[in-house]
Design a protein around this motif. Structure first.
Motif, PDB file in Angstrom:
ATOM      1  N   THR A  96       0.826  -1.207   0.000  1.00 20.29           N
ATOM      2  CA  THR A  96       0.000   0.000   0.000  1.00 20.29           C
ATOM      3  C   THR A  96       0.864   1.264   0.000  1.00 20.29           C
ATOM      4  OG1 THR A  96      -1.771  -1.138   1.203  1.00 20.29           O
ATOM      5  CG2 THR A  96      -1.788   1.270   1.246  1.00 20.29           C
ATOM      6  N   THR A  97       1.927   1.261   0.813  1.00 25.03           N
ATOM      7  CA  THR A  97       2.828   2.404   0.877  1.00 25.03           C
ATOM      8  C   THR A  97       3.502   2.642  -0.464  1.00 25.03           C
ATOM      9  OG1 THR A  97       3.250   2.060   3.238  1.00 25.03           O
ATOM     10  CG2 THR A  97       4.885   3.333   2.006  1.00 25.03           C
ATOM     11  N   PHE A  98       3.985   1.582  -1.090  1.00 23.54           N
ATOM     12  CA  PHE A  98       4.692   1.704  -2.362  1.00 23.54           C
ATOM     13  C   PHE A  98       3.758   2.152  -3.484  1.00 23.54           C
ATOM     14  CE2 PHE A  98       8.544  -1.275  -1.506  1.00 23.54           C
ATOM     15  CZ  PHE A  98       8.920  -0.438  -0.471  1.00 23.54           C
ATOM     16  N   VAL A  99       2.514   1.704  -3.438  1.00 23.44           N
ATOM     17  CA  VAL A  99       1.544   2.123  -4.452  1.00 23.44           C
ATOM     18  C   VAL A  99       1.216   3.601  -4.275  1.00 23.44           C
ATOM     19  CG1 VAL A  99      -0.837   1.876  -5.253  1.00 23.44           C
ATOM     20  CG2 VAL A  99       0.543  -0.164  -4.821  1.00 23.44           C
ATOM     21  N   ARG A 100       1.035   4.036  -3.013  1.00 25.79           N
ATOM     22  CA  ARG A 100       0.724   5.450  -2.746  1.00 25.79           C
ATOM     23  C   ARG A 100       1.844   6.367  -3.216  1.00 25.79           C
ATOM     24  NH1 ARG A 100      -0.052   5.038   2.351  1.00 25.79           N
ATOM     25  NH2 ARG A 100       2.005   5.745   3.022  1.00 25.79           N
ATOM     26  N   ALA A 101       3.077   5.905  -3.072  1.00 27.50           N
ATOM     27  CA  ALA A 101       4.222   6.702  -3.498  1.00 27.50           C
ATOM     28  C   ALA A 101       4.526   6.532  -4.984  1.00 27.50           C
ATOM     29  CB  ALA A 101       5.449   6.324  -2.681  1.00 27.50           C
ATOM     30  N   ARG A 102       3.726   5.725  -5.663  1.00 32.29           N
ATOM     31  CA  ARG A 102       3.885   5.429  -7.085  1.00 32.29           C
ATOM     32  C   ARG A 102       5.201   4.713  -7.397  1.00 32.29           C
ATOM     33  NH1 ARG A 102       1.397  10.755  -7.845  1.00 32.29           N
ATOM     34  NH2 ARG A 102       3.342  11.682  -8.556  1.00 32.29           N
ATOM     35  N   LEU A 103       5.774   4.092  -6.341  1.00 34.64           N
ATOM     36  CA  LEU A 103       6.963   3.281  -6.563  1.00 34.64           C
ATOM     37  C   LEU A 103       6.579   1.993  -7.287  1.00 34.64           C
ATOM     38  CD1 LEU A 103       9.968   2.785  -6.154  1.00 34.64           C
ATOM     39  CD2 LEU A 103       9.473   1.924  -3.857  1.00 34.64           C
TER      40      LEU A 103
END
Length: 536
Positions: free
Chosen positions: A6-13
């Motif tokens: 979820t964190t990586f998706v939010r940061a568009r990583l």
């Protein structure tokens, strides 16, 4: 795992890419492993035409930067005498620094990042201790390097930056040109990253790191609003753990890195607006310099694109924190890091509005305990040693020594306290506390009081030996422009706020405080001033 994704998706990583790019990224990881610099090769696959680095010489796309790193790595391997084991880099922020850093990993060499403020003897001690066999350095540091390598004629020397392109010296640029289009062969070993401690009170120690993991990145992205494929101005020195971390995270996020060899406050503001940067990486002193610009200069720049201005490395002035956010928005994120422990805590703009001198709350995956000398955990508000447990701890000093541990918690070397709300406050280094007449005194407490006097611009307080009281305080101040204040007036200012035993015995006015490249006050130099005065 769900939280990480979820964190990586939010940061568009994590984003949708063409299937062939996933295959090539996996190939990169198999070839290079998950090292600190793997992100540079991944960015070249993810967005090859996006600018990767912009310095005084112009822009390089991620593909161009990746190819140049390959060419330099191949050139290093082609040198006689076998592949290097440890490469020392003494360079400012520019493409040569980055190319040397990435290439060192690709040839399996250890990397020692050297402070650009080193004098010859200090550099000699470090390169000999760490067994450096290749030094990549800016031409301006030639006298320092020559002095440091006086007894090491076999050490290879490569110029990272020169103002004379026709120079006959061996340079990174010439080596890249001679091996353009080539790639290094797979190394036989995996190199280590050696970061140096600040060395403000003694010789810097080498802290060996194997590299952080995805949880480390998650901790940063959960607290600071990074977004992939944006633009960051990295003004913090890249040889330091903080600037280095901002560089490699930018690469991992495929964020364009805009940098300059030397910090200039107005140029920094111009770069932010010109490239619409969403991120800024600085050390606290740089905030001071920006806010010292005349009002009519600062107001030429909006800084409207900034989403975060991240800082670390030394104490921030509360008045500067508030003034900067009042003008450029609530964008400051103060990170409490240690070379040995990685990221420990982060203060968000909301935290700083409530308490401008806080180090913030523990980072994701980090536990903090405040312990006394008997390792008893202290209650909120009580000052003790700051102990940390996380996954970013170092592998140990290169000397074989390590930090103090208690039940898996590592001493940060600082003292401080947690308040009732869970905010961390750093009072000072554990070796800075003095005992004067049987009373414990923390210099930072006195510094904070002196800094509130309208005539004082900067201040540093240290402890010195005292035959009668054990130790006493000595203060060094820089006065604001056109301001005057006697020693007696400043002492009374402290006496009005603190106990008498906390009043400095002497207060000396200086034109400026001695600082390292990262803005930390060099207390050893202040101690030397006191010793010299006493001996005189």
């Amino acid at each position: 795992m769900y939280g990480l994704i979820t964190t990586f998706v939010r940061a568009r990583l994590l984003t949708v890419l063409r299937p062939d790019k996933y295959v090539r990224i996996l190939s990169v990881i198999r070839r290079e492993g998950m090292s600190a610099t793997t992100g540079f090769a991944i960015a070249a696959v993810r967005c090859p035409q996006r600018p990767g680095l912009i310095d005084e010489l112009g822009a390089l796309t991620w593909r161009q930067l990746d190819q140049r790193c390959d060419a330099f790595a191949a050139a290093v391997q082609a040198q006689g005498g076998g592949p290097p084991k440890t490469i020392g880099i003494m360079a400012r922020n520019h493409r040569g620094f980055v190319e040397a850093l990435v290439a060192a990993n690709r040839v399996g060499a250890n990397v020692l990042l050297c402070n650009t403020s080193f004098a010859g003897p200090a550099l000699a001690e470090v390169v000999n201790r760490e067994r450096v066999d290749t030094v990549v350095y800016d031409e301006e540091f030639t006298p320092t390097v020559d002095r440091a390598l006086a007894e090491r004629p076999d050490a290879r020397r490569i110029i990272a930056w020169t103002d004379d392109p026709d120079s006959h010296q061996v340079t990174v640029e010439k080596m890249i040109a001679a091996h353009r289009g080539q790639r290094p062969w797979p190394p036989m070993r995996t190199g280590k990253l050696i970061l140096l401690t600040s060395g403000t009170t003694g010789t810097p120690k080498g802290a060996r790191h194997s590299g952080g993991g995805l949880r480390d990145v998650e901790a940063i992205l959960n607290r600071t609003p990074w977004r992939a494929e944006e633009t960051n101005v990295v003004a913090a020195p890249m040889f330091h753990a903080w600037g280095f971390g901002q560089l490699v995270l930018s690469a991992m996020m495929a964020c364009t890195v805009v940098t300059r060899r030397k910090f200039d406050p107005e140029v920094t503001l111009d770069l932010i607006d010109r490239y619409r940067a969403t991120g800024l990486a600085v050390v606290p002193m740089m905030f001071d310099r920006i806010m010292e610009l005349p009002d009519d200069v600062r107001t030429r720049y909006s800084g409207r694109s900034l989403r975060f201005a991240a800082t670390s490395g030394s104490r921030m002035r509360p008045d500067v924190v508030i003034a900067f956010m009042d003008q450029f928005g609530d964008v400051i994120y103060n990170n409490y890091n240690a070379t040995e422990a990685g990221m420990i805590a982060t203060a968000t703009p909301a935290d700083l509005r409530a308490a401008p001198d806080t180090a913030g709350r523990p980072a994701e995956g980090t536990e903090i305990r405040i312990l006394d000398s008997d390792f008893t955990e202290l209650a909120p508000g009580e000052v003790g040693g700051i102990y940390v447990r996380n996954s970013t701890q170092f592998d140990g000093y290169t000397s074989g020594a390590t930090k103090d541990f208690h039940q898996g918690f590592m001493s940060s070397g600082d003292v401080g306290y947690l308040d009732e709300a869970g905010l961390l406050f750093v009072v000072g280094r554990d070796d800075e506390m003095i005992v004067s007449g049987g009373e414990n005194v923390y210099p930072i407490e006195v510094e904070r009081v002196l800094a509130t006097h309208p005539a004082v611009d900067e201040v540093s307080v240290i402890g010195v030996d005292d035959e009668r009281y054990g130790q006493h305080l000595v203060a060094f101040v820089v006065l604001a422009e056109s301001a005057t204040a006697s020693s007696d007036v400043l002492k009374q200012h402290v006496r009005d706020a603190l106990a008498n035993y906390k009043v400095p015995r002497e207060i000396t006015v200086l034109a400026e405080l001695p600082r390292s490249s990262t803005g930390k006050i060099l207390r050893a130099e202040l101690q030397a001033r006191v010793s010299t005065a006493d001996s005189g």
